[in-house]
Design a protein around this motif. Structure first.
Motif, PDB file in Angstrom:
ATOM      1  N   GLY A 129       0.712  -1.263  -0.117  1.00  0.00           N
ATOM      2  CA  GLY A 129       0.178  -0.160  -0.144  1.00  0.00           C
ATOM      3  C   GLY A 129       0.825   1.171   0.152  1.00  0.00           C
ATOM      4  N   ALA A 130       2.046   1.156   0.141  1.00  0.00           N
ATOM      5  CA  ALA A 130       2.983   2.369   0.134  1.00  0.00           C
ATOM      6  C   ALA A 130       3.220   2.959  -1.240  1.00  0.00           C
ATOM      7  N   ASP A 131       3.328   4.309  -1.368  1.00  0.00           N
ATOM      8  CA  ASP A 131       3.664   4.730  -2.697  1.00  0.00           C
ATOM      9  C   ASP A 131       5.438   4.757  -2.977  1.00  0.00           C
ATOM     10  N   VAL A 132       6.062   4.823  -1.629  1.00  0.00           N
ATOM     11  CA  VAL A 132       7.587   4.673  -1.721  1.00  0.00           C
ATOM     12  C   VAL A 132       7.994   3.740  -0.631  1.00  0.00           C
ATOM     13  N   TYR A 133       9.142   2.817  -1.116  1.00  0.00           N
ATOM     14  CA  TYR A 133       9.678   2.048   0.000  1.00  0.00           C
ATOM     15  C   TYR A 133      11.027   2.537  -0.119  1.00  0.00           C
ATOM     16  N   VAL A 134      11.516   2.777   1.137  1.00  0.00           N
ATOM     17  CA  VAL A 134      13.104   3.077   1.284  1.00  0.00           C
ATOM     18  C   VAL A 134      13.745   1.995   2.124  1.00  0.00           C
ATOM     19  N   ILE A 135      14.727   1.270   1.552  1.00  0.00           N
ATOM     20  CA  ILE A 135      15.446   0.033   2.136  1.00  0.00           C
ATOM     21  C   ILE A 135      16.955   0.522   2.120  1.00  0.00           C
ATOM     22  N   ASN A 136      17.073   0.632   3.713  1.00  0.00           N
ATOM     23  CA  ASN A 136      18.558   1.078   3.959  1.00  0.00           C
ATOM     24  C   ASN A 136      19.523  -0.246   4.079  1.00  0.00           C
ATOM     25  N   THR A 137      20.337  -0.684   3.174  1.00  0.00           N
ATOM     26  CA  THR A 137      20.850  -2.079   3.083  1.00  0.00           C
ATOM     27  C   THR A 137      22.027  -2.411   3.876  1.00  0.00           C
ATOM     28  N   CYS A 138      22.433  -3.369   4.107  1.00  0.00           N
ATOM     29  CA  CYS A 138      23.672  -3.647   4.835  1.00  0.00           C
ATOM     30  C   CYS A 138      24.646  -4.532   3.957  1.00  0.00           C
ATOM     31  N   THR A 139      25.643  -4.741   3.916  1.00  0.00           N
ATOM     32  CA  THR A 139      26.803  -5.471   3.348  1.00  0.00           C
ATOM     33  C   THR A 139      27.818  -6.221   4.306  1.00  0.00           C
ATOM     34  N   VAL A 140      27.582  -6.301   5.484  1.00  0.00           N
ATOM     35  CA  VAL A 140      28.726  -6.857   6.532  1.00  0.00           C
ATOM     36  C   VAL A 140      29.019  -8.268   5.934  1.00  0.00           C
ATOM     37  N   THR A 141      27.931  -8.947   6.014  1.00  0.00           N
ATOM     38  CA  THR A 141      28.184 -10.395   5.354  1.00  0.00           C
ATOM     39  C   THR A 141      27.481 -10.828   4.370  1.00  0.00           C
ATOM     40  N   ASN A 142      27.694 -12.012   3.834  1.00  0.00           N
ATOM     41  CA  ASN A 142      26.877 -12.478   2.543  1.00  0.00           C
ATOM     42  C   ASN A 142      25.414 -12.492   2.887  1.00  0.00           C
ATOM     43  N   ILE A 143      25.014 -12.872   4.203  1.00  0.00           N
ATOM     44  CA  ILE A 143      23.746 -13.158   4.667  1.00  0.00           C
ATOM     45  C   ILE A 143      22.988 -11.613   4.472  1.00  0.00           C
ATOM     46  N   ALA A 144      23.848 -10.671   5.012  1.00  0.00           N
ATOM     47  CA  ALA A 144      23.369  -9.214   4.831  1.00  0.00           C
ATOM     48  C   ALA A 144      23.137  -8.827   3.280  1.00  0.00           C
ATOM     49  N   ASP A 145      23.851  -9.030   2.422  1.00  0.00           N
ATOM     50  CA  ASP A 145      23.588  -9.047   1.171  1.00  0.00           C
ATOM     51  C   ASP A 145      22.191  -9.406   0.815  1.00  0.00           C
ATOM     52  N   ARG A 146      22.085 -10.954   0.796  1.00  0.00           N
ATOM     53  CA  ARG A 146      21.136 -11.645   0.550  1.00  0.00           C
ATOM     54  C   ARG A 146      19.842 -11.005   1.028  1.00  0.00           C
ATOM     55  N   LYS A 147      19.900 -10.664   2.281  1.00  0.00           N
ATOM     56  CA  LYS A 147      18.559  -9.909   3.124  1.00  0.00           C
ATOM     57  C   LYS A 147      18.244  -8.602   2.075  1.00  0.00           C
ATOM     58  N   SER A 148      19.177  -8.101   1.745  1.00  0.00           N
ATOM     59  CA  SER A 148      19.049  -6.511   1.434  1.00  0.00           C
ATOM     60  C   SER A 148      18.234  -6.860  -0.042  1.00  0.00           C
ATOM     61  N   ARG A 149      18.904  -7.834  -0.745  1.00  0.00           N
ATOM     62  CA  ARG A 149      18.177  -7.976  -2.035  1.00  0.00           C
ATOM     63  C   ARG A 149      16.745  -8.500  -2.036  1.00  0.00           C
ATOM     64  N   GLN A 150      16.477  -9.359  -0.978  1.00  0.00           N
ATOM     65  CA  GLN A 150      15.150 -10.082  -0.722  1.00  0.00           C
ATOM     66  C   GLN A 150      14.296  -9.070  -0.136  1.00  0.00           C
ATOM     67  N   MET A 151      14.595  -7.921   0.554  1.00  0.00           N
ATOM     68  CA  MET A 151      13.770  -6.848   0.814  1.00  0.00           C
ATOM     69  C   MET A 151      13.264  -5.733  -0.320  1.00  0.00           C
ATOM     70  N   LEU A 152      14.219  -5.724  -1.046  1.00  0.00           N
ATOM     71  CA  LEU A 152      14.078  -4.717  -2.211  1.00  0.00           C
ATOM     72  C   LEU A 152      13.156  -5.469  -3.096  1.00  0.00           C
ATOM     73  N   HIS A 153      13.410  -6.603  -3.404  1.00  0.00           N
ATOM     74  CA  HIS A 153      12.290  -7.593  -4.290  1.00  0.00           C
ATOM     75  C   HIS A 153      10.815  -7.604  -3.391  1.00  0.00           C
ATOM     76  N   LYS A 154      11.039  -7.861  -2.106  1.00  0.00           N
ATOM     77  CA  LYS A 154       9.629  -7.903  -1.385  1.00  0.00           C
ATOM     78  C   LYS A 154       8.603  -6.435  -1.550  1.00  0.00           C
ATOM     79  N   ALA A 155       9.467  -5.602  -1.510  1.00  0.00           N
ATOM     80  CA  ALA A 155       8.947  -4.198  -1.728  1.00  0.00           C
ATOM     81  C   ALA A 155       8.423  -4.137  -3.060  1.00  0.00           C
ATOM     82  N   LYS A 156       8.928  -4.273  -4.136  1.00  0.00           N
ATOM     83  CA  LYS A 156       8.276  -4.376  -5.309  1.00  0.00           C
ATOM     84  C   LYS A 156       7.187  -4.995  -5.495  1.00  0.00           C
ATOM     85  N   LYS A 157       7.099  -6.267  -4.689  1.00  0.00           N
ATOM     86  CA  LYS A 157       6.090  -7.072  -5.011  1.00  0.00           C
ATOM     87  C   LYS A 157       4.698  -6.511  -4.154  1.00  0.00           C
TER      88      LYS A 157
END
Length: 441
Positions: A39-67
């Protein structure tokens, strides 16, 4: 009609601070802040890259927002953005990519994007700056405790760490701006502040000689702010804990006896491969200094297991060192190979199975030591800042933290409310890692 914006944070307290600062900028510009849901018009995701898991979670949240809303503007910002080597520019789930040094421009960037009516990636990023990027907050999601970012960047270049490449070199915030923010928060009723940064111990090293400040001088200035009752510090490097530093901190009653001293390994050979700037004997001396001046402070740390070439003997040396120090809490991380760091190219990379075994052993030690420290507080008086009302095993309590940052529950009374500071006697364990306090006044 107001545009609706949802924000989501991944990663450290510095990231959390920046999300709150962006949220307040958006609110001031007329946006309505909504939960991170459809329902939001804008989604802002502040990502993290400290580990590979953090990278994956960042990508997942970006795709979740678009869905959640395919027509929404999805904004990717944060450390993953700085190190993704352009991959996000090709990601159809992402509309805007905002570099770490551009978060303060979130409102202008969204306005520009809307005016252009583009549905392609709009990139504003990577240009690392030598100046501190000024953001501030006047309130925080936590109702009683405010995290204040005072510094950004890191000059250390530990061989395992990608953050200096994501955040750039050390940039310290002007003391006057920090104090202005602390005063605002005190006036808003906050009693506790936490000074935080990417490499907090480096605060002030980038200032010219005629404006020289140190972390100690900053803490002393914050200590003078009326209304602030407690000061906590983010992660410290061992080298900053000198006799003078520990003595001066102990002379300020607002400074809490709770220190996170970064370790990473108790094995000197591993510390050398990590490019850490100390060895285990020096680290132990710094812990002893804090205990000399604070008595029984809560000391917490980070440990990486499974670093390249870490033998069984190396791991055992690290384990024995951690056991000997008696930390209250030990945060264990399995080594994560980060492309672009020196450690990623080292020989002797360990399997995930070996890392898991070593992690489990360290976690068992953590649980033992955490309970031991909490036991040491039984029968003692503790100052507790009430943070929330909770139900535990059918009874109502106010839950808060002691000065040592140990969780304490206090039975609900009408005279209490959130943000009260009480002196209680610690009676017993209510639950694992939650102590029961009775009013001692």
């Amino acid at each position: 009609m107001k545009k609706k914006v949802a924000l989501h944070n991944l990663g450290c307290k510095v990231n959390a601070y920046e999300v709150e600062a962006m949220q307040q900028l958006l609110e001031q510009a007329g946006y309505e802040i909504v939960p991170f849901e459809p329902g939001a018009d804008v989604y802002v995701i502040n990502t993290c890259t400290v580990t590979n898991i953090a990278d994956r979670k960042s990508r997942q949240m970006l795709h979740k927002a678009k869905k959640m809303n395919p027509d929404a503007v999805v904004v990717a910002t944060g450390c993953y953005v700085q190190t993704d080597e352009g991959k996000l520019e090709k990601d159809e789930a992402v509309d805007l990519v905002l570099g770490n040094n551009q978060k303060k421009n979130i409102v202008e960037v969204l306005s520009e994007y809307e005016e252009e009516h583009q549905r392609q990636s709009h990139i504003i990023k990577i240009n690392q700056t030598r100046e501190y990027e000024e953001l501030e907050i006047s309130r925080t999601a936590e109702h009683v405790r405010a995290y204040i970012k005072v510094q950004d960047g890191c000059n250390q270049f530990c061989t395992y760490c990608i953050i200096p490449y994501a955040r750039g070199r050390v940039r310290s915030r002007e003391k006057e701006n920090i104090l202005k923010e602390v005063h605002k928060l005190a006036e808003a009723g906050y009693k506790e502040v936490v000074l935080t940064g990417i490499h907090l111990s480096s605060y002030g090293v980038d200032f010219p000689e005629d404006k020289k400040e140190t972390l100690l001088s900053l803490i002393q200035a914050v200590n003078e702010v009326e209304g602030i009752k407690r000061i906590r510090l983010g992660s410290l490097e061992p080298g900053i804990v000198t006799e003078e530093f520990a003595k001066e901190l102990a002379a300020m009653p607002k400074v809490c006896p709770h220190f996170h001293l970064s370790l990473q390994s108790g094995c000197d050979a591993t510390l050398e491969r990590m490019n850490r700037r100390y060895r285990s004997a020096e680290y132990k001396e710094r812990c002893e200094l804090l205990r000399k001046y604070f008595g029984n402070p809560a000391l917490t740390t980070d440990v990486i297991v499974g670093f390249p070439m870490e033998s069984e003997e190396d791991f055992q040396a690290s384990y024995d060192f951690v056991k000997d120090i008696h930390f209250y809490e030990t945060h264990i991380f399995k080594y994560s190979r980060r492309h672009g760091t020196k450690a990623a190219a080292m020989d002797g990379q360990l399997t995930e199975a070996v890392k898991a075994v070593r992690s489990d052993k360290m976690l068992e030690l953590h649980q033992i030591r955490a309970t031991e420290y909490e036991n040491s507080l039984l029968g003692q008086k503790a100052e507790v800042l009430l943070e929330e009302k909770v139900e535990i095993e059918g009874a109502d309590y106010y839950l808060g933290h002691s000065r040592e940052y140990v969780k304490v529950a206090v039975p609900v009374q009408e005279k209490y409310q959130v943000n009260d500071m009480l002196t209680v006697k610690v009676e017993r364990f209510l639950q694992p890692h939650i102590l029961l306090g009775e009013d001692a006044e």
